[in-house]
Write an enzyme that holds these catalytic residues in place. Structure first.
Site, short mmCIF file in Angstrom:
data_model
loop_
_atom_site.label_atom_id
_atom_site.label_comp_id
_atom_site.label_asym_id
_atom_site.label_seq_id
_atom_site.Cartn_x
_atom_site.Cartn_y
_atom_site.Cartn_z
N TYR A 1 69.88 22.77 8.35
CA TYR A 1 68.79 23.72 8.22
C TYR A 1 67.79 23.07 7.26
O TYR A 1 68.19 22.55 6.21
CB TYR A 1 69.24 25.06 7.63
CG TYR A 1 70.30 25.79 8.41
CD1 TYR A 1 70.35 25.75 9.80
CD2 TYR A 1 71.26 26.56 7.74
CE1 TYR A 1 71.34 26.44 10.50
CE2 TYR A 1 72.23 27.26 8.42
CZ TYR A 1 72.27 27.19 9.80
OH TYR A 1 73.24 27.89 10.48
N PHE B 1 72.14 22.25 0.32
CA PHE B 1 73.20 21.28 0.54
C PHE B 1 72.75 20.18 1.51
O PHE B 1 73.09 19.00 1.33
CB PHE B 1 74.46 21.97 1.05
CG PHE B 1 75.05 22.95 0.07
CD1 PHE B 1 75.71 22.51 -1.06
CD2 PHE B 1 74.92 24.31 0.28
CE1 PHE B 1 76.24 23.40 -1.98
CE2 PHE B 1 75.44 25.22 -0.62
CZ PHE B 1 76.10 24.77 -1.76
N CYS B 2 71.98 20.57 2.52
CA CYS B 2 71.44 19.58 3.46
C CYS B 2 70.44 18.68 2.74
O CYS B 2 70.40 17.46 2.97
CB CYS B 2 70.75 20.28 4.63
SG CYS B 2 71.85 21.32 5.62
N CYS C 1 68.03 24.28 3.61
CA CYS C 1 69.36 24.37 2.99
C CYS C 1 69.48 23.40 1.82
O CYS C 1 69.24 22.20 1.97
CB CYS C 1 70.40 24.05 4.05
SG CYS C 1 72.06 23.73 3.40
#
Length: 319
Positions: free
Chosen positions: A95, A100-101, A98
């Site tokens: 995403y 974490f991404c 996001c």
């Protein structure tokens, strides 16, 4: 082997080099350290030749060997630095907003690893139906799927340092702050970016603009998602004992700056994995109201600017 040959040639040249007559005084003029002109510049003043100063052919050979050896060693150093960065067919399922991404992308961008991006539809998740793991990020490297942002980075980092060089060893300080990112910093973000209804709408406007949405999905997601996340953020605020959202964000930023101890980066003169992790999770909020407030009201701005320069341009491969 290449280095041994170069050094052996250098020793032979040094032994053979002789000066047939006393040498006059000459000036030192420094230039680029690994070029042949540099070694001539160190020895000779402008407009003078080796023969005019009384240097014999063997001495001239000596300087040529020095220059060649230095150039070879310089090229070897660059090759050694770059060889572990080569990965083929890297694909990130993500995403766009996001944290974490974005942590994974910060790592890929810093190490100049080209990667393709597949934006996952947040409702159907059809892009990752092939995977038993239904969260993002998922990174495939030459067909091998890696999941969980911290595990992805660890796996790539270990592959890059398969020779067990000193760069592969993480300090206890680095490990501590990597844990802090996952256990504390990321939990401060949602209560801030969804703090008010207007901030929730701002965040979902960014998410739907950059995400994998059709027109109707975009409209529904923006308003329904913003409303849902506004209430979810209140639960997260309670879960993590946050009383003042902005205060918690500012405190986290100041805590990180204190951890730097007046160093440019936690890693010293260059970022380490903890620097990249903090930068990665903060990057998607940088130009939202919460991120702007953080930069304006804490000392983190200088470090963030340095990180932007060090990480550089995105290595995302566009079709």
């Amino acid at each position: 082997m290449q280095r041994a040959i170069s050094l052996a040639a250098l020793r032979r040249a040094t032994t053979a080099a002789t000066v047939s007559q006393p040498q006059p005084h000459y000036s030192l003029r420094q230039s680029s350290p690994f070029s042949s002109s540099a070694y001539r510049g160190w020895a000779l003043g402008s407009g003078q030749s080796a023969n005019s100063l009384g240097f014999g052919a063997k001495t001239t050979m000596f300087f040529s060997v020095v220059a060649a050896a230095a150039t070879t060693l310089g090229h070897e150093a660059v090759a050694k630095e770059q060889q572990f960065r080569k990965f083929n067919d890297v694909v990130l399922y993500q995403y766009e907003a996001c944290p974490f991404c974005n942590k994974v992308k910060a790592f890929l961008d810093y190490y100049k690893i080209p990667y393709k991006v597949v934006e996952v539809h947040p409702f159907s998740k059809k892009e990752i139906k092939w995977s038993e793991y239904k969260k993002v990020p998922i990174l495939t490297v030459e067909g091998e799927p890696l999941v969980n942002s911290s595990d992805i980075i660890t796996s790539l980092f270990e592959k890059m340092h398969s020779d067990k060089s000193s760069g592969a060893v993480r300090s206890s300080e680095e490990e501590k702050w990597l844990g802090w990112v996952d256990d504390h910093l990321v939990h401060v973000l949602s209560p801030n970016i969804y703090r008010t209804t207007s901030e929730a709408l701002e965040s979902f406007d960014y998410i739907t603009t950059h995400g994998n949405f059709g027109y109707m999905d975009r409209v529904v997601a923006k308003y329904a998602g913003a409303t849902a996340m506004y209430f979810v953020s209140k639960k997260l605020k309670k879960k993590y004992n946050i009383t003042d959202e902005r205060g918690a964000l500012y405190q986290a930023a100041e805590t990180w700056v204190d951890a730097l101890k007046d160093r440019p980066f936690l890693g010293g003169s260059k970022p380490n994995l903890a620097d990249l992790a903090v930068f990665g999770v903060l990057r998607p909020i940088r130009y939202l109201r919460s991120g702007k407030d953080m930069i304006e009201n804490t000392r983190i701005g200088d470090w963030y600017s340095r990180m932007e320069k060090m990480v550089g341009e995105s290595c995302r491969i566009t079709a």
